[in-house]
Design a protein around this motif. Structure first.
Motif, PDB file in Angstrom:
ATOM      1  N   UNK B  25       1.999   1.499   2.970  1.00 12.43           N
ATOM      2  CA  UNK B  25       1.129   2.370   2.111  1.00 12.43           C
ATOM      3  C   UNK B  25      -0.052   1.525   1.458  1.00 12.43           C
ATOM      4  N   UNK B  27      -2.798   0.632  -1.715  1.00  7.56           N
ATOM      5  CA  UNK B  27      -3.518   1.142  -3.073  1.00  7.56           C
ATOM      6  C   UNK B  27      -4.193  -0.290  -3.616  1.00  7.56           C
ATOM      7  N   UNK B  45      -0.915  10.413  -0.622  1.00  4.13           N
ATOM      8  CA  UNK B  45       0.442  10.026  -1.157  1.00  4.13           C
ATOM      9  C   UNK B  45       0.454   8.243  -0.714  1.00  4.13           C
ATOM     10  N   UNK B  46      -0.235   8.150   0.485  1.00  7.35           N
ATOM     11  CA  UNK B  46      -0.087   6.854   1.140  1.00  7.35           C
ATOM     12  C   UNK B  46      -1.311   5.746   0.911  1.00  7.35           C
ATOM     13  N   UNK B  48      -3.947   5.289  -2.229  1.00 12.61           N
ATOM     14  CA  UNK B  48      -3.789   5.680  -3.704  1.00 12.61           C
ATOM     15  C   UNK B  48      -4.972   4.848  -4.415  1.00 12.61           C
ATOM     16  N   UNK B  49      -5.573   5.528  -5.272  1.00  9.53           N
ATOM     17  CA  UNK B  49      -6.173   4.755  -6.562  1.00  9.53           C
ATOM     18  C   UNK B  49      -5.244   4.430  -7.534  1.00  9.53           C
ATOM     19  N   UNK B  50      -5.563   3.361  -8.242  1.00 16.42           N
ATOM     20  CA  UNK B  50      -4.522   3.157  -9.426  1.00 16.42           C
ATOM     21  C   UNK B  50      -5.498   2.793 -10.628  1.00 16.42           C
ATOM     22  N   UNK B  51      -4.852   2.689 -11.783  1.00 15.95           N
ATOM     23  CA  UNK B  51      -5.477   2.128 -12.969  1.00 15.95           C
ATOM     24  C   UNK B  51      -5.916   0.699 -12.671  1.00 15.95           C
ATOM     25  N   UNK B  53      -5.532  -2.413 -13.338  1.00 16.72           N
ATOM     26  CA  UNK B  53      -4.458  -2.908 -14.176  1.00 16.72           C
ATOM     27  C   UNK B  53      -3.754  -3.826 -13.209  1.00 16.72           C
ATOM     28  N   UNK B  56       0.484  -4.115 -13.106  1.00 11.47           N
ATOM     29  CA  UNK B  56       1.304  -2.991 -12.588  1.00 11.47           C
ATOM     30  C   UNK B  56       0.866  -2.604 -11.022  1.00 11.47           C
ATOM     31  N   UNK B  59       2.920  -5.432  -9.398  1.00  7.32           N
ATOM     32  CA  UNK B  59       4.486  -5.399  -9.752  1.00  7.32           C
ATOM     33  C   UNK B  59       4.749  -4.076  -8.966  1.00  7.32           C
ATOM     34  N   UNK B  60       4.141  -2.918  -8.985  1.00  8.42           N
ATOM     35  CA  UNK B  60       4.430  -1.814  -8.092  1.00  8.42           C
ATOM     36  C   UNK B  60       4.604  -2.061  -6.604  1.00  8.42           C
ATOM     37  N   UNK B  64       8.202  -1.713  -4.898  1.00  8.16           N
ATOM     38  CA  UNK B  64       8.221  -0.808  -3.509  1.00  8.16           C
ATOM     39  C   UNK B  64       8.677  -1.494  -2.270  1.00  8.16           C
ATOM     40  N   UNK B  69       9.513   0.440   1.440  1.00  8.30           N
ATOM     41  CA  UNK B  69       8.016   0.590   1.814  1.00  8.30           C
ATOM     42  C   UNK B  69       7.253  -0.726   1.999  1.00  8.30           C
TER      43      UNK B  69
END
Lengths: 316, 319
Positions: B25, B27, B45-46, B48-51, B53, B56, B59-60, B64, B69
Motif C-alpha cells: 500500500x 500513502x 484503499x491502497x 491514500x492521502x493522510x492528514x 502529521x 501518525x 506510526x501507521x 501495518x 501489509x
C-alpha cells in the motif's frame, strides 16, 4: 453476574495483584531491577481483555502486567522476562517494560508514552484491509493522552473508520505528576468525542462495569462503525516505578480514598455472595503456589547466550 | 534502452510492486492527489492521502507492516521525519529486537533531500547518517535513474524498514532504465569508473561530481575508481576494501555535513581493516557543518563540486 464468570474474573484479578506483589518483593530484595506496577488497575485490564475475541490484537505499554496476565500469559515466562532470562517471552531483550506475546495477540508493546497510539492505527488498517473481523485494542494512560500522537491517532482512526478500541486507563498519574496539573478536563473521553468517536467514561475499578461496556464497544466496532473510546477511571495505587518511588508526592487523603475502592478487595466481596469462602481460598492458594513455582522457574532459567546481543536486529 | 527521470522510475517501481503484491500500500501527504493514475489502477484503499502529521503517518506504516501489509510512505521532505523519529527509530528500528524477534517491519519511508530547489534547511537536510547510526533500519540513496527503480523495488520486497532518500537534484535528471523487469540488490555498491590510482566513494548527486573530477584528472594521468555506494546500510564493505587494497588511496565525497557524516565511518573502517594498503590519508570532501542554505549560490556551494573533489584527491595522493 453468573458465578463461573465472577470466579474467572476474580482469579485473573487476584493473579495480577499477587504477581505484582511478587515482583515488588523481588525488587525490594534486589532480585530484579525495576518495574512499573499497575496495582489498583486490575479491574480495567480484566474487564476489557475478557470481552475480546482470540483474534483481536492488543497493544499495551509499560504498565502491562494486567493486560498480559488477563490475556493468558504465563506468569513464569513473564517473570523470566522481567529477570532478563532466555525463557522470557522476548528472550530477555524486553525486560520488565515492553513485553509482547505475539502468540496471544499482544503486539508491539511500546514504552515510549503514546507509542502504542501511533502503531494501533496501522494494526487497525491491516485488520480492516485484510478483511478480518478482528479489532485492535490500545491501552494507554492519561499521560499518553497529553502527547500529540494521541490526537493524531484518534483523528486518523476516526477519518479512516478503523476497527480500534481505545482504552484510556486514566489512573490520575503521569509518571510523577498528577493529571490535574496537566489538563483542564476531568474525563479524557471528552477529547475523544471531539474526533467524532463514541466515547464513555466508566468506573475503572468495577470489573463488571468495564466488561459490560467493553462488550458494547466491541460489538459496535465489529459492526463496522469505526473506533470506540473507553476511559476506565481508576487509580495507580503505587508509585511510577518500583521499588524506588515511595510516593512522597502523593496526597495521602486521595490515596486513602482510592484504597477504599481497591478493585480486587471490592470485587471479592461480591464474589463471596456467589461462591463459598472455601472455593475462593482454594483459588487464591493455587495462584500463590503457581507464583512460587514461577519465581523458581525464572530464577533457575538460564540467561541468554551472549551471541543474542546482535541477533534480531534485522530479518536476515 | 528508454531514458527517463528518477521521478518516473519511482512511480514505475511502486506500480510494478503493487501489481505484484496485493499487500503493498502507498500513502502520504498528497499521495492520492499526486498519483491519481495509481488510484485509478489500484483503488483508494491502497493509495491514500493522510492528514499532514508525520508521526501518525510513519506510526501507521509501522503498525501495518507488523500485521500483514507492506506500506510505502512518502513523507515528502526528509527533515519532516523529525516529527516521526519516535515511530521510525523506536518502533520500526527497535521493536523487532525488543520483542526477541517476534515482529518484522517490511516498510519503506521515502523522503527528498539535497540541494537543487533552493528550499532551505527545513526541506533539505542530508540526514542519512542518523539512520545508519540507529539500529534496525536500512538506508538507501541512489544516484542513477535505473537504480532508483531497482533499489526501490528491492526495498519494498525487503523484510526490514528502509529509509529511501531521494536526492532532489537528481529527481528530474533522465537516465537509462531497462525495459524488462529487474531489481537492484540492497547492500551492493557499484563501480562506475575503474581506475588504479585512487578510490572515490560517493552516493547521491555527488557521484556525478566525482565522475566529473575523475574525467578531468584522467587528463593529468590520474586513474580514479569511482564507486556509487547506493545502499549505505547494509554497507558493501567488501567492495570498498577490495577497491582500496587495489588503489591504496581513498577519498569519500558526500553532500551531508562533515561532522559524524558517513564519510567518517568509512574512513574508520578502511583504517581499521585495510591500513596496510593505505599509502596516504583518507580524505573527506563534504558539505560544511551548517544548515543547508536557500540562496542559489550558497546552496550550490554547500555540496562538494568538481574542484573541491579534485583538491581532495590531490591531497590524498600528496601531489
Amino acid at each position: 453476574m453468573e458465578k463461573e464468570r465472577a470466579l474467572d474474573f476474580y482469579e485473573k484479578m487476584f493473579l495480577i495483584r499477587k504477581y505484582e506483589e511478587t515482583l515488588l518483593a523481588l525488587a525490594q530484595n534486589n532480585e530484579i531491577f525495576t518495574f512499573c506496577s499497575s496495582l489498583g488497575q486490575e479491574a480495567s485490564a480484566v474487564g476489557v481483555v475478557s470481552a475480546l475475541s482470540e483474534d483481536d490484537i492488543i497493544l499495551t505499554n509499560h504498565r502491562s502486567a494486567g493486560h498480559l496476565l488477563a490475556r493468558g500469559a504465563e506468569p513464569r515466562r513473564c517473570l523470566a522476562e522481567v529477570m532478563g532470562k532466555a525463557t522470557g517471552y522476548c528472550k530477555g531483550k524486553s525486560g520488565p517494560l515492553h513485553i509482547s506475546v505475539k502468540e496471544l495477540g499482544i503486539y508491539l508493546t511500546s514504552t515510549i508514552v503514546g507509542g502504542e497510539l501511533s502503531l494501533v492505527t496501522g494494526v487497525g488498517l491491516s485488520l480492516k484491509m485484510l478483511k478480518t473481523n478482528a479489532i485492535a485494542v490500545c491501552f494507554f494512560g492519561d499521560g499518553a493522552a497529553c502527547e500529540g500522537i494521541f490526537h493524531e491517532s484518534l483523528n486518523l482512526a476516526s477519518v479512516w473508520e478503523l476497527p480500534i478500541l481505545y482504552v484510556c486507563e486514566n489512573n490520575q498519574w503521569q509518571a510523577f505528576v498528577h493529571r490535574k496539573e496537566t489538563m483542564r478536563i476531568d474525563h479524557i473521553s471528552e477529547w475523544a468525542k471531539r474526533y467524532k468517536i463514541p466515547a464513555i467514561t466508566v468506573d475503572g475499578n468495577d470489573v463488571e462495569e468495564v466488561y459490560k461496556n467493553t462488550k458494547k464497544a466491541v460489538d459496535s466496532i465489529r459492526s463496522q462503525n469505526g473506533p470506540y473510546f473507553i476511559e476506565t477511571y481508576t487509580y495507580r495505587l503505587r508509585g511510577h516505578m518500583e521499588p524506588m518511588d515511595q510516593q512522597e508526592y502523593v496526597d495521602k487523603e486521595e490515596l486513602e480514598n482510592w484504597r477504599k475502592k481497591d478493585p480486587v478487595i471490592c470485587f471479592k466481596q461480591k464474589v463471596l455472595e456467589l461462591a463459598s469462602a472455601k472455593e475462593i481460598e482454594e483459588l487464591e492458594n493455587n495462584i500463590e503456589l503457581e507464583l512460587q513455582r514461577a519465581v523458581h522457574f525464572a530464577k533457575e532459567s538460564p540467561y541468554p547466550n551472549l551471541d543474542e546481543l546482535t541477533k534480531d536486529v534485522f530479518v536476515v | 534502452m528508454e531514458k527517463f527521470t528518477p521521478e518516473r522510475a519511482i512511480v514505475e517501481a511502486i506500480r510494478e510492486e503493487m501489481e505484484r503484491d496485493d499487500r503493498v500500500i502507498f500513502f502520504g501527504e498528497g499521495v492520492a492527489t499526486k498519483h491519481y493514475e495509481l488510484v485509478k489502477e489500484f483503488g483508494k484503499e491502497r493509495i491514500r492521502n493522510v492528514p499532514l502529521a508525520e508521526g501518525i503517518i510513519v506510526g501507521t506504516a509501522v503498525g501495518a507492516s507488523a500485521t500483514g501489509l507492506r506500506p510505502i510512505v512518502d513523507i515528502l521532505f526528509a527533515p519532516f521525519i523529525t516529527y516521526a523519529m519516535e515511530e521510525f527509530v523506536n518502533s520500526a528500528g527497535k521493536l523487532r529486537y525488543i520483542s526477541g524477534g517476534q515482529f518484522s517491519f517490511p516498510l519503506v519511508v521515502m523522503g527528498m533531500t539535497g540541494g537543487g530547489w533552493c528550499v532551505g534547511a527545513h526541506h533539505n537536510h542530508n540526514i542519512e547518517s542518523w539512520f545508519i547510526h540507529a539500529p534496525g533500519i536500512y538506508v538507501v540513496m541512489p544516484s542513477a535513474a535505473r537504480d532508483f527503480k531497482g533499489l526501490l523495488k528491492s526495498s519494498i520486497r525487503d523484510e526490514n524498514p528502509v529509509f529511501f532518500f531521494i536526492d532532489i537534484g537528481l529527481l528530474h535528471m533522465p537516465g537509462e532504465v531497462p525495459e524488462q523487469e529487474y531489481t537492484t540488490p540492497l547492500g551492493k555498491a557499484k563501480v562506475i569508473l575503474e581506475g588504479e590510482d585512487i578510490t572515490l566513494i560517493s552516493w547521491g548527486k555527488t557521484v556525478y561530481r566525482a565522475v566529473e573530477a575523475a574525467e578531468e584528472l584522467a587528463k593529468e594521468g590520474i586513474q580514479i575508481e569511482v564507486m556509487d555506494l547506493m545502499t549505505l546500510k547494509p554497507l558493501d564493505q567488501e567492495s570498498i576494501l577490495n577497491s582500496v587494497s587495489k588503489t591504496n588511496h581513498l577519498v569519500v565525497v558526500h553532500e551531508a555535513s562533515r561532522n559524524c557524516g558517513f564519510g567518517a565511518e568509512i574512513a574508520a573502517i578502511v583504517s581499521e581493516e585495510a591500513f596496510e594498503y593505505l599509502k596516504g590519508p583518507v580524505v573527506r570532501v563534504t558539505g560544511p557543518d551548517a544548515p543547508p542554505p536557500s540562496s542559489y549560490v550558497l546552496e550550490q556551494a554547500f555540496a562538494p563540486d568538481k574542484d573541491k573533489i579534485i583538491a581532495g584527491v590531490k591531497r590524498a595522493l600528496g601531489v
